[in-house]
Motif scaffolding. Structure first.
Motif, short mmCIF file in Angstrom:
data_model
loop_
_atom_site.label_atom_id
_atom_site.label_comp_id
_atom_site.label_asym_id
_atom_site.label_seq_id
_atom_site.Cartn_x
_atom_site.Cartn_y
_atom_site.Cartn_z
N ASN A 30 0.85 -1.18 0.00
CA ASN A 30 0.00 0.00 0.00
C ASN A 30 0.90 1.24 0.00
OD1 ASN A 30 -2.33 1.56 0.20
ND2 ASN A 30 -2.25 1.55 2.43
N ASN A 106 4.27 -3.51 4.45
CA ASN A 106 2.96 -3.37 3.80
C ASN A 106 2.61 -1.95 3.39
OD1 ASN A 106 2.45 -6.13 4.11
ND2 ASN A 106 1.69 -5.80 6.17
N ASP A 107 3.04 -0.98 4.20
CA ASP A 107 2.58 0.40 4.00
C ASP A 107 3.73 1.39 3.96
OD1 ASP A 107 -0.35 -0.12 4.29
OD2 ASP A 107 0.27 -0.73 6.30
#
Length: 168
Positions: A30, A106-107
């Protein structure tokens, strides 16, 4: 009898295929564009110990320190806000995605290049120009800012060892 065996075989093959695909499925990281204004608003809302981590996907020390940073975060229940100074909407952003997948991150925010340079100005230093707009006196990649539960900056450093000492 043959029909039963064929149906069971088909079921088992389908189950194996499904499980294999689920296991091998890689979740796309993301990546969200961030402007100086969004950063300042985000920083104001921090109410838990948080590390703001500036990094760059081509930066060897950034990549080398990432596992240690994740370990520090997990062991001390500290949130991390990753902000990449890769050029958004470019091959650099593609590299960022690849490195995040490799690191199992993830981010990450990515500095919004078009917002930072609205007139199409050629950049010299994305991180430096972003830092000026958010009143960050010192900047480099990697760079860590430790914020306490009240939103106060406890330390700002490019050295992960200094960050670790401040946390302990």
């Amino acid at each position: 009898m043959k029909r039963s065996i064929i149906l069971k075989t088909i079921f088992i093959l389908c189950a194996i295929t499904f499980l294999t695909n689920c296991k091998n499925e890689i979740t796309k990281p993301n990546i969200i564009k961030i402007t100086p204004e969004k950063y300042l608003n985000l920083k104001k809302k921090i109410n838990k110990k948080t590390i703001i981590h500036f990094w760059f996907s081509y930066c060897e020390p950034c990549i080398k320190d990432f596992p240690e940073l994740l370990k520090i975060s997990k062991e001390n229940n500290i949130d991390i806000i990753n902000i990449s100074s890769d050029k958004s909407d470019s091959k650099m952003q593609e590299n960022l995605e690849r490195i995040m997948t490799k690191l199992k991150v993830n981010d990450s925010y990515i500095i919004d290049y078009k917002n930072l340079y609205p007139n199409g100005t050629n950049y010299n230093n994305i991180m430096g120009d972003f830092a000026k707009k958010i009143n960050l006196k010192e900047y480099t990649n990697p760079y860590y800012i430790l914020i306490d539960d009240n939103g106060k900056t406890l330390i700002a450093t490019y050295e992960i060892e200094k960050l670790k000492k401040q946390i302990k």
